[in-house]
Write a protein that holds these residues in place. Structure first.
Motif, PDB file in Angstrom:
ATOM      1  N   PRO A  88       0.840  -1.212   0.000  1.00 31.65           N
ATOM      2  CA  PRO A  88       0.000   0.000   0.000  1.00 31.65           C
ATOM      3  C   PRO A  88       0.873   1.259   0.000  1.00 31.65           C
ATOM      4  CG  PRO A  88      -0.637  -1.511   1.758  1.00 31.65           C
ATOM      5  CD  PRO A  88       0.644  -2.025   1.207  1.00 31.65           C
ATOM      6  N   PRO A  89       0.360   2.385  -0.519  1.00 31.16           N
ATOM      7  CA  PRO A  89       1.119   3.634  -0.495  1.00 31.16           C
ATOM      8  C   PRO A  89       1.603   3.968   0.918  1.00 31.16           C
ATOM      9  CG  PRO A  89      -0.951   3.909  -1.704  1.00 31.16           C
ATOM     10  CD  PRO A  89      -0.987   2.536  -1.099  1.00 31.16           C
ATOM     11  N   GLY A  90       2.834   4.455   1.000  1.00 29.50           N
ATOM     12  CA  GLY A  90       3.387   4.824   2.307  1.00 29.50           C
ATOM     13  C   GLY A  90       4.106   3.692   3.007  1.00 29.50           C
ATOM     14  N   THR A  91       4.148   2.494   2.372  1.00 30.49           N
ATOM     15  CA  THR A  91       4.888   1.370   2.956  1.00 30.49           C
ATOM     16  C   THR A  91       5.911   0.862   1.937  1.00 30.49           C
ATOM     17  OG1 THR A  91       3.342  -0.337   2.200  1.00 30.49           O
ATOM     18  CG2 THR A  91       2.877   0.661   4.339  1.00 30.49           C
ATOM     19  N   ALA A  92       6.891   0.136   2.436  1.00 29.91           N
ATOM     20  CA  ALA A  92       7.949  -0.391   1.555  1.00 29.91           C
ATOM     21  C   ALA A  92       8.102  -1.891   1.800  1.00 29.91           C
ATOM     22  CB  ALA A  92       9.273   0.312   1.862  1.00 29.91           C
ATOM     23  N   PRO A  93       8.340  -2.689   0.722  1.00 29.26           N
ATOM     24  CA  PRO A  93       8.478  -4.141   0.908  1.00 29.26           C
ATOM     25  C   PRO A  93       9.768  -4.502   1.640  1.00 29.26           C
ATOM     26  CG  PRO A  93       8.906  -3.525  -1.373  1.00 29.26           C
ATOM     27  CD  PRO A  93       8.478  -2.270  -0.671  1.00 29.26           C
ATOM     28  N   SER A  94       9.681  -5.571   2.428  1.00 31.96           N
ATOM     29  CA  SER A  94      10.888  -6.035   3.126  1.00 31.96           C
ATOM     30  C   SER A  94      11.793  -6.729   2.111  1.00 31.96           C
ATOM     31  CB  SER A  94      10.496  -7.030   4.223  1.00 31.96           C
ATOM     32  OG  SER A  94       9.872  -8.169   3.636  1.00 31.96           O
ATOM     33  N   PRO A  95      13.108  -6.475   2.169  1.00 34.35           N
ATOM     34  CA  PRO A  95      14.021  -7.156   1.245  1.00 34.35           C
ATOM     35  C   PRO A  95      14.207  -8.625   1.601  1.00 34.35           C
ATOM     36  CG  PRO A  95      15.262  -5.694   2.709  1.00 34.35           C
ATOM     37  CD  PRO A  95      13.808  -5.507   3.037  1.00 34.35           C
ATOM     38  N   LYS A 121       4.229   1.392   8.365  1.00 33.21           N
ATOM     39  CA  LYS A 121       2.987   1.850   8.997  1.00 33.21           C
ATOM     40  C   LYS A 121       2.594   0.799  10.032  1.00 33.21           C
ATOM     41  CE  LYS A 121       0.436   4.394   5.404  1.00 33.21           C
ATOM     42  NZ  LYS A 121      -0.744   4.266   4.521  1.00 33.21           N
ATOM     43  N   THR A 122       1.752   1.187  10.975  1.00 30.46           N
ATOM     44  CA  THR A 122       1.309   0.211  11.989  1.00 30.46           C
ATOM     45  C   THR A 122       0.411  -0.845  11.343  1.00 30.46           C
ATOM     46  OG1 THR A 122      -0.479   1.707  12.529  1.00 30.46           O
ATOM     47  CG2 THR A 122       1.449   1.767  13.967  1.00 30.46           C
ATOM     48  N   SER A 123       0.188  -1.947  12.073  1.00 27.54           N
ATOM     49  CA  SER A 123      -0.545  -3.101  11.537  1.00 27.54           C
ATOM     50  C   SER A 123      -1.852  -2.702  10.868  1.00 27.54           C
ATOM     51  CB  SER A 123      -0.852  -4.084  12.662  1.00 27.54           C
ATOM     52  OG  SER A 123       0.225  -4.936  12.818  1.00 27.54           O
ATOM     53  N   CYS A 124      -2.089  -3.251   9.687  1.00 27.02           N
ATOM     54  CA  CYS A 124      -3.308  -2.935   8.934  1.00 27.02           C
ATOM     55  C   CYS A 124      -4.551  -3.474   9.648  1.00 27.02           C
ATOM     56  CB  CYS A 124      -3.188  -3.531   7.533  1.00 27.02           C
ATOM     57  SG  CYS A 124      -4.756  -3.758   6.720  1.00 27.02           S
ATOM     58  N   HIS A 159       3.035  -3.708   8.460  1.00 23.02           N
ATOM     59  CA  HIS A 159       1.695  -3.284   8.042  1.00 23.02           C
ATOM     60  C   HIS A 159       0.875  -4.449   7.449  1.00 23.02           C
ATOM     61  CE1 HIS A 159      -1.370  -0.381   7.044  1.00 23.02           C
ATOM     62  NE2 HIS A 159      -1.327  -0.710   5.774  1.00 23.02           N
ATOM     63  N   CYS A 160       1.402  -5.096   6.408  1.00 23.98           N
ATOM     64  CA  CYS A 160       0.671  -6.211   5.769  1.00 23.98           C
ATOM     65  C   CYS A 160       1.659  -7.041   4.942  1.00 23.98           C
ATOM     66  CB  CYS A 160      -0.468  -5.689   4.883  1.00 23.98           C
ATOM     67  SG  CYS A 160       0.085  -4.652   3.513  1.00 23.98           S
TER      68      CYS A 160
END
Ligand code: ABN
Length: 171
Positions: A88-95, A121-124, A159-160
């Motif tokens: 989602p916007p504002g989050t980045a994937p974990s490498p 971001k905090t948990s979705c 976040h998710c």
């Protein structure tokens, strides 16, 4: 003995004497309105949902039962403003991520799937999905998926989770 004709005629006359044209029209109107409203009455459609649960291949990527989520542990990003493959916007994937092998009933093949957490971001909190196929208990940490894969990100808030297909698994 009176004939059936006579009987019918007499009862029709008696009915006509008791019933006005207006009341007949009112009764007809009520009947038609009732018939028109019948499809609007509440009905139990839960059996349809239950039928879909029995056929996981009929479900889409925003459903926990979707085939490629077979080893996921987290909230589905498709229910959090992203999609099953995009954070989602504002989050980045974990490498770093958890890897699973899932069977696609659509084509009968097995696929390697990467479960990347989306961080920042905090948990979705939506669509929690905890399937963890072939996961091992916590005392075997290298085989356990109950981890925050955001641990290597600048912002470690989880976040998710997305499910990204990496390729077909060779037999
Ligand atoms: N991989 C999802 C997750 C995040 C935090 C804690 C447990 C699991």
């Amino acid at each position: 003995m009176r004939s059936i004709d006579e009987l019918c005629e007499n009862s029709a006359r008696a009915l006509a004497q008791r019933t006005s044209r207006r009341s007949l029209l009112a009764a007809l109107g009520q009947l038609l309105t009732g018939a028109a409203l019948l499809p609007l009455l509440p009905m139990d459609r839960a059996h349809r949902a239950r039928a879909d649960e029995a056929r996981p291949e009929a479900l889409g990527p925003d459903s926990c039962q979707y085939w490629k989520h077979c080893a996921i542990d987290g909230f589905l990003c498709a229910c959090c403003g992203g999609s099953s493959t995009a954070c989602p916007p504002g989050t980045a994937p974990s490498p770093i991520s958890w890897i699973g092998t899932c069977h696609n009933p659509g084509d009968g093949r097995d696929y390697i799937v990467s479960y990347n957490d989306c961080c920042g971001k905090t948990s979705c909190g939506n669509c929690e999905c905890n399937r963890n196929e072939r996961e091992k208990p916590m005392y075997r940490p290298s085989r356990n998926n109950d981890l925050n894969w955001c641990m290597a990100n600048a912002n470690v808030n989880y976040h998710c989770t997305v499910s990204v297909i990496l390729g077909v698994a060779n037999k």
